[in-house]
Scaffold this motif. Structure first.
Motif, PDB file in Angstrom:
ATOM      1  N   LEU A  17       0.850  -1.192   0.000  1.00 54.56           N
ATOM      2  CA  LEU A  17       0.000   0.000   0.000  1.00 54.56           C
ATOM      3  C   LEU A  17       0.882   1.236   0.000  1.00 54.56           C
ATOM      4  CD1 LEU A  17      -2.742  -0.812   2.672  1.00 54.56           C
ATOM      5  CD2 LEU A  17      -3.167  -0.363   0.255  1.00 54.56           C
ATOM      6  N   ASP A  18       0.511   2.208  -0.786  1.00 55.91           N
ATOM      7  CA  ASP A  18       1.192   3.501  -0.796  1.00 55.91           C
ATOM      8  C   ASP A  18       0.110   4.566  -0.747  1.00 55.91           C
ATOM      9  OD1 ASP A  18       2.786   5.686  -1.060  1.00 55.91           O
ATOM     10  OD2 ASP A  18       3.882   4.977  -2.813  1.00 55.91           O
ATOM     11  N   LEU A  19      -0.153   5.076   0.461  1.00 55.67           N
ATOM     12  CA  LEU A  19      -1.289   5.972   0.680  1.00 55.67           C
ATOM     13  C   LEU A  19      -0.809   7.412   0.769  1.00 55.67           C
ATOM     14  CD1 LEU A  19      -3.134   3.875   3.406  1.00 55.67           C
ATOM     15  CD2 LEU A  19      -3.334   3.707   0.913  1.00 55.67           C
ATOM     16  N   PRO A  20      -1.356   8.297  -0.059  1.00 54.96           N
ATOM     17  CA  PRO A  20      -0.932   9.705  -0.004  1.00 54.96           C
ATOM     18  C   PRO A  20      -1.324  10.345   1.318  1.00 54.96           C
ATOM     19  CG  PRO A  20      -2.833   9.441  -1.456  1.00 54.96           C
ATOM     20  CD  PRO A  20      -2.388   8.065  -1.087  1.00 54.96           C
ATOM     21  N   ALA A  21      -0.453  11.226   1.817  1.00 56.43           N
ATOM     22  CA  ALA A  21      -0.747  11.942   3.060  1.00 56.43           C
ATOM     23  C   ALA A  21      -2.023  12.747   2.898  1.00 56.43           C
ATOM     24  CB  ALA A  21       0.413  12.845   3.428  1.00 56.43           C
ATOM     25  N   GLY A  22      -2.853  12.737   3.922  1.00 54.38           N
ATOM     26  CA  GLY A  22      -4.095  13.485   3.890  1.00 54.38           C
ATOM     27  C   GLY A  22      -5.240  12.773   3.205  1.00 54.38           C
ATOM     28  N   SER A  23      -5.041  11.509   2.852  1.00 59.59           N
ATOM     29  CA  SER A  23      -6.109  10.751   2.208  1.00 59.59           C
ATOM     30  C   SER A  23      -6.970  10.059   3.259  1.00 59.59           C
ATOM     31  CB  SER A  23      -5.532   9.713   1.239  1.00 59.59           C
ATOM     32  OG  SER A  23      -4.660   8.827   1.920  1.00 59.59           O
ATOM     33  N   CYS A  24      -8.173   9.693   2.853  1.00 59.16           N
ATOM     34  CA  CYS A  24      -9.045   8.862   3.687  1.00 59.16           C
ATOM     35  C   CYS A  24      -9.285   7.582   2.897  1.00 59.16           C
ATOM     36  CB  CYS A  24     -10.368   9.576   3.975  1.00 59.16           C
ATOM     37  SG  CYS A  24     -11.469   8.645   5.071  1.00 59.16           S
ATOM     38  N   VAL A  25      -8.798   6.473   3.412  1.00 58.21           N
ATOM     39  CA  VAL A  25      -8.781   5.212   2.676  1.00 58.21           C
ATOM     40  C   VAL A  25      -9.728   4.223   3.339  1.00 58.21           C
ATOM     41  CG1 VAL A  25      -7.346   3.341   1.789  1.00 58.21           C
ATOM     42  CG2 VAL A  25      -6.384   5.636   2.064  1.00 58.21           C
ATOM     43  N   GLY A  26     -10.655   3.695   2.562  1.00 56.95           N
ATOM     44  CA  GLY A  26     -11.586   2.687   3.057  1.00 56.95           C
ATOM     45  C   GLY A  26     -11.093   1.296   2.711  1.00 56.95           C
ATOM     46  N   ILE A  27     -10.957   0.449   3.727  1.00 61.97           N
ATOM     47  CA  ILE A  27     -10.560  -0.944   3.532  1.00 61.97           C
ATOM     48  C   ILE A  27     -11.829  -1.785   3.532  1.00 61.97           C
ATOM     49  CG2 ILE A  27      -9.127  -2.840   4.359  1.00 61.97           C
ATOM     50  CD1 ILE A  27      -7.492  -0.400   3.635  1.00 61.97           C
ATOM     51  N   MET A  28     -12.097  -2.474   2.438  1.00 59.86           N
ATOM     52  CA  MET A  28     -13.333  -3.231   2.299  1.00 59.86           C
ATOM     53  C   MET A  28     -13.034  -4.691   1.966  1.00 59.86           C
ATOM     54  SD  MET A  28     -15.808  -0.483   0.369  1.00 59.86           S
ATOM     55  CE  MET A  28     -17.273  -1.236   1.094  1.00 59.86           C
ATOM     56  N   GLY A  29     -13.987  -5.559   2.281  1.00 55.16           N
ATOM     57  CA  GLY A  29     -13.835  -6.982   2.008  1.00 55.16           C
ATOM     58  C   GLY A  29     -14.830  -7.781   2.817  1.00 55.16           C
ATOM     59  N   LEU A  30     -15.012  -9.044   2.460  1.00 57.23           N
ATOM     60  CA  LEU A  30     -15.925  -9.917   3.173  1.00 57.23           C
ATOM     61  C   LEU A  30     -15.384 -10.235   4.567  1.00 57.23           C
ATOM     62  CD1 LEU A  30     -16.767 -12.457   0.309  1.00 57.23           C
ATOM     63  CD2 LEU A  30     -18.116 -10.475   1.045  1.00 57.23           C
ATOM     64  N   ALA A 157      -9.601  15.913   7.028  1.00 60.29           N
ATOM     65  CA  ALA A 157      -9.215  17.155   6.359  1.00 60.29           C
ATOM     66  C   ALA A 157      -7.803  17.579   6.724  1.00 60.29           C
ATOM     67  CB  ALA A 157     -10.204  18.271   6.710  1.00 60.29           C
ATOM     68  N   GLU A 158      -7.271  17.022   7.805  1.00 59.56           N
ATOM     69  CA  GLU A 158      -5.949  17.453   8.269  1.00 59.56           C
ATOM     70  C   GLU A 158      -5.000  16.291   8.552  1.00 59.56           C
ATOM     71  OE1 GLU A 158      -7.252  17.845  12.980  1.00 59.56           O
ATOM     72  OE2 GLU A 158      -7.117  19.636  11.739  1.00 59.56           O
ATOM     73  N   ALA A 159      -5.453  15.053   8.351  1.00 59.35           N
ATOM     74  CA  ALA A 159      -4.634  13.888   8.670  1.00 59.35           C
ATOM     75  C   ALA A 159      -4.995  12.746   7.719  1.00 59.35           C
ATOM     76  CB  ALA A 159      -4.856  13.454  10.121  1.00 59.35           C
ATOM     77  N   LEU A 174     -17.066   9.289   2.691  1.00 58.73           N
ATOM     78  CA  LEU A 174     -15.920   9.804   3.427  1.00 58.73           C
ATOM     79  C   LEU A 174     -14.587   9.617   2.716  1.00 58.73           C
ATOM     80  CD1 LEU A 174     -16.845   8.544   7.009  1.00 58.73           C
ATOM     81  CD2 LEU A 174     -16.636  10.938   6.323  1.00 58.73           C
ATOM     82  N   CYS A 175     -14.459   8.512   1.976  1.00 56.33           N
ATOM     83  CA  CYS A 175     -13.134   8.084   1.535  1.00 56.33           C
ATOM     84  C   CYS A 175     -12.748   8.645   0.170  1.00 56.33           C
ATOM     85  CB  CYS A 175     -13.055   6.564   1.510  1.00 56.33           C
ATOM     86  SG  CYS A 175     -13.195   5.841   3.165  1.00 56.33           S
ATOM     87  N   SER A 176     -11.474   8.979   0.047  1.00 60.83           N
ATOM     88  CA  SER A 176     -10.913   9.396  -1.240  1.00 60.83           C
ATOM     89  C   SER A 176     -10.380   8.204  -2.020  1.00 60.83           C
ATOM     90  CB  SER A 176      -9.787  10.407  -1.019  1.00 60.83           C
ATOM     91  OG  SER A 176      -8.753   9.844  -0.209  1.00 60.83           O
ATOM     92  N   HIS A 177     -10.045   7.110  -1.304  1.00 61.08           N
ATOM     93  CA  HIS A 177      -9.517   5.902  -1.917  1.00 61.08           C
ATOM     94  C   HIS A 177     -10.218   4.684  -1.323  1.00 61.08           C
ATOM     95  CE1 HIS A 177      -6.382   8.810  -2.798  1.00 61.08           C
ATOM     96  NE2 HIS A 177      -5.821   7.975  -3.653  1.00 61.08           N
TER      97      HIS A 177
END
Length: 207
Positions: A17-30, A157-159, A174-177
């Motif tokens: 995983l390479d997540l950009p700073a300030g992103s909101c990432v949703g982890i999904m799966g069964l 918005a800040e983290a 909520l998530c950008s990714h």
């Protein structure tokens, strides 16, 4: 945040995983896909058998169902919160007001939704560069869900926020990714707009 070749027993296998700073990432799966295990590794609570995680610190981590010492009353938990690194009294006070809890009841006497409320206060009341949230809407009533969404958006918005949830609507809002796990493997990670372009919901009206 960067995670390279994460492996842990039979649960996680070679996750990058390479997540950009300030992103909101949703982890999904069964269920059983490895979401909670991955979050615990990203939060530094569990050490992987192989791989490396590079992340800002400190980390504000909300584990699934917010397991807390059952004998400590809510009032004491809220007092301890003020000693946590990065605690912001204005934000924490607002969360305490908007997610009310019985102060004299012990954590073990709280319902599932109330425990998650308490966990959200302890987690989102802090100012940190990284928030790791495991099912932050578990057991919440609709009003509390709205409050939780608003404060998660405020922090994102800040983290950087990494969040696993079965609440698909909130995750999309909520998530950008989005990242999808299947049987411990990362199948796909991309911006939400890419997900929208690839998948569409079609409503067919019958006769």
């Amino acid at each position: 945040m960067i995670a390279r070749d994460l492996r842990l027993g039979d649960v996680l296998r070679g996750i990058d995983l390479d997540l950009p700073a300030g992103s909101c990432v949703g982890i999904m799966g069964l269920n059983g896909a490895g979401k909670s295990t991955l979050l615990s590794v990203l939060a530094g609570v569990v050490v992987p058998d192989q791989g490396v995680v590079e992340a800002a610190s400190p980390v504000a981590y909300l584990p699934e169902a917010c397991p807390l010492d059952p004998w400590i009353p809510v009032r004491r938990w809220l007092s301890l919160a003020r000693r946590l690194p990065g605690w912001q009294e204005d934000v924490g006070g607002a969360l305490i007001h908007e997610l009310p809890l019985p102060p004299d009841r012990s954590a073990g006497q709280l319902s599932q939704g109330q425990r998650v409320r308490l966990g959200l206060i302890l987690t989102l009341g802090r100012r940190c560069p990284l928030f790791v949230l495991d099912d932050p809407f578990l057991g919440l009533d609709p009003v509390a869900q709205v409050v939780a969404e608003r404060w998660i958006a405020h922090r994102s918005a800040e983290a950087t926020v990494v969040m696993a949830s079965q609440h698909a609507g909130a995750t999309e809002r909520l998530c950008s990714h989005l990242a999808f796990l299947r049987e411990g493997e990362l199948m796909w990670c991309a911006p939400v707009d890419s997900w929208r372009e690839r998948f569409r919901r079609v409503r067919v009206r019958g006769s």
